[in-house]
Design an enzyme around this catalytic site. Structure first.
Site, PDB file in Angstrom:
ATOM      1  N   LYS A  82      11.850  68.005  51.742  1.00  0.00           N
ATOM      2  CA  LYS A  82      11.283  69.258  52.238  1.00  0.00           C
ATOM      3  C   LYS A  82      10.952  69.119  53.721  1.00  0.00           C
ATOM      4  CE  LYS A  82       7.677  72.652  51.097  1.00  0.00           C
ATOM      5  NZ  LYS A  82       6.578  72.976  50.157  1.00  0.00           N
ATOM      6  N   SER A 157       6.656  77.178  47.652  1.00  0.00           N
ATOM      7  CA  SER A 157       7.282  77.125  48.966  1.00  0.00           C
ATOM      8  C   SER A 157       8.433  76.128  49.045  1.00  0.00           C
ATOM      9  CB  SER A 157       6.227  76.735  50.017  1.00  0.00           C
ATOM     10  OG  SER A 157       5.705  75.431  49.745  1.00  0.00           O
ATOM     11  N   SER A 181       3.669  74.932  44.526  1.00  0.00           N
ATOM     12  CA  SER A 181       4.885  75.011  45.335  1.00  0.00           C
ATOM     13  C   SER A 181       5.987  74.040  44.971  1.00  0.00           C
ATOM     14  CB  SER A 181       4.532  74.835  46.820  1.00  0.00           C
ATOM     15  OG  SER A 181       3.882  75.977  47.308  1.00  0.00           O
TER      16      SER A 181
END
Length: 493
Positions: A82, A157, A181
């Site tokens: 990420k 996210s 997330s």
């Protein structure tokens, strides 16, 4: 053998074959890079890819094995990161324009651990800006699309990290979970997502959103792969004072012990209203399957969990307003042109931060302001303690709590982008575990109208093994957890 079949193998299988020299890490990396060449742009999964760097890392793994070095089960395994995990010399933007072009001078702890284990990074995945969002539509660069339906969101996210695993662009990935997330996008993309116990994984090098909630977690296609990735990153780190020594690797053989004699609690009071009937039906199917395997299903209560959304949106924005104050255009990142310092601060933040980040900073600053701290932030912290006690009481009776990850299947792109409250409510089932600091696992539980959904297990601190053991039992009986979305099947053509 068709090289494309390699992308459907488990990380465990890939690592074993590379360690045994049955195939090279470079061969593996090339296959996954070629896959991403065909699908990543369509899906919007990556913000930064550097195939030359990936192949160089794979060649280094092959050289280490040739020298007789034992790397372990992640040798040569492609892993996506990420874009809020610092990577030395590689752009780390957190999906924000304010960090466009920023290249950290150091690696996050988890990145160091993965490199030592022989895992090979495929790139930095798209995410909601500073991990603030539930759909990956808040990325400053582009939205990510759900591999199962390109008109729907992959969740957020960590939407890029979940979508890249579902689309077979990487064998596993890392995301961050503040209020769901990792778990929510894992559910929306039909993969596994684990939020470890707070403190089980070092946050060193994770760009901060809400420091008392943020956790780095693995995303994978099987329970065993999830455990392998967790094993590589868990443990105490002296650079993170919140990391804990209690975090220990999971023995994979323990995941095969089944659930006979275990107790699983369902909080019927929390999921009584507003949940898609087919998700409730999936919950019942999972519970019945586990009961048939010997688990006892019982009712538990989480009486204060209904206040979790309000509580979270006091605490998380308050911490974000403090953490994001460092982005002022002075030290690094984007700087707006201005004639004086004060206006430069305002212009930099106004132009560099997106709408959702600005909204949360304003909420947090208000909650911490003089005259409102006691009424909002302090009260939210007291409710957080009650939520933690609710889980403690429930888990005194049950080995794990079973509930949905989300109240609905994946929603359409643009459907909630102008309705922040509706977007926030999507996290009603994931936020409570975050506030409690408890480990929580999202696992695939089937499909609703052709779209993947997930169920969630919440456990006692540092009992991630229990959650994965339950999920592995369901996985062995469900039969469809390794289905491939159409976009990945087309990539094989």
């Amino acid at each position: 053998m068709n090289p494309e079949a390699l992308t459907q193998e488990t990380a465990e299988s890939i690592g074993r074959s590379v360690e045994r020299k049955e195939r090279s890490a470079v061969e593996v990396a090339k296959t996954f890079l070629e896959r991403a060449d065909r699908t990543a742009a369509r899906l919007g999964t990556y913000l930064h890819r550097d195939p030359a760097r990936t192949l160089a890392a794979a060649a280094e793994v092959d050289a280490r094995i040739a020298k007789g070095e034992t790397l372990g089960p992640l040798a040569g395994v492609p892993v996506a990161l990420k874009d809020n995990l610092c990577t030395r010399g590689v752009p780390t933007t957190c999906g924000s324009k304010i960090l466009q072009g920023y290249k950290p001078p150091y690696d996050a702890h988890v990145v160091e651990r993965l490199r030592a284990a022989g895992a090979v990074s495929t790139g930095k995945t798209n995410c909601d800006e500073f991990a603030m969002g539930s759909s990956t539509e808040n990325s400053a660069y582009m939205p990510t699309r759900n591999p199962w339906d390109l008109e729907r969101v992959p969740g957020g996210s960590s939407g890029g990290s979940a979508a890249t695993v579902a689309a077979l662009e990487a064998a596993v990935s890392l995301g961050s979970d503040t209020g769901g997330s990792v778990r929510q996008p894992a559910a929306f993309c039909g993969v596994y997502g684990l939020k470890p116990t707070y403190g089980a994984v070092s946050r060193y090098g994770l760009v901060a959103f809400a420091s008392s909630l943020d956790q780095i977690g693995p995303i994978a296609r099987t329970a065993r792969d999830t455990a392998l990735l967790y094993n590589a990153i868990c443990g105490q780190d002296p650079r993170d004072m919140t990391s804990r020594s209690e975090a220990k690797p999971i023995a994979l053989e323990s995941l095969e012990k089944g659930v006979a004699g275990m107790k699983l609690g369902i909080p019927r009071d929390l999921i009584a209203e507003g949940v898609d009937p087919e998700i409730l039906a999936s919950l019942d199917r999972v519970a019945k399957t586990l009961a048939a395997e010997g688990a006892e299903i019982l009712d538990v209560t989480l009486p204060h969990a209904k206040y979790s959304i309000a509580t979270y949106y006091m605490i998380a924005p308050a911490e974000a307003s403090s953490n994001l104050a460092r982005y002022d255009g002075v030290r690094y990142g984007f700087r707006a042109k201005s004639e004086d310092l004060r206006s430069m601060y305002a212009a930099t933040r106004g132009q560099g931060f997106g709408r959702e980040v600005r909204r949360r900073i304003l909420l947090g600053t208000y909650a911490l302001s003089a005259g409102y701290y006691d009424a909002y932030y302090l009260r939210a912290m007291k409710v957080r303690t009650l939520i933690r006690r609710d889980f403690s009481d429930a888990l005194a009776r049950a080995d794990a709590v079973l509930l949905p990850v989300t109240p609905t299947p994946p929603f359409k792109l643009g459907e909630k982008v102008d309705d922040p409250l509706s977007m926030y409510l999507n996290d009603i089932f994931s936020i409570p575990a975050s506030l409690a600091g408890a480990p929580a696992l999202s696992f695939p539980s089937g499909f609703v109208r052709g779209l993947p959904i997930g169920m969630q297990l919440v456990g006692r601190p540092f009992e991630e093994e229990t959650l994965l053991r339950v999920a592995r039992t369901w996985e062995a009986r469900s039969g469809d957890t390794l289905r491939v979305p159409a976009v990945a099947a087309e990539g094989n053509a």
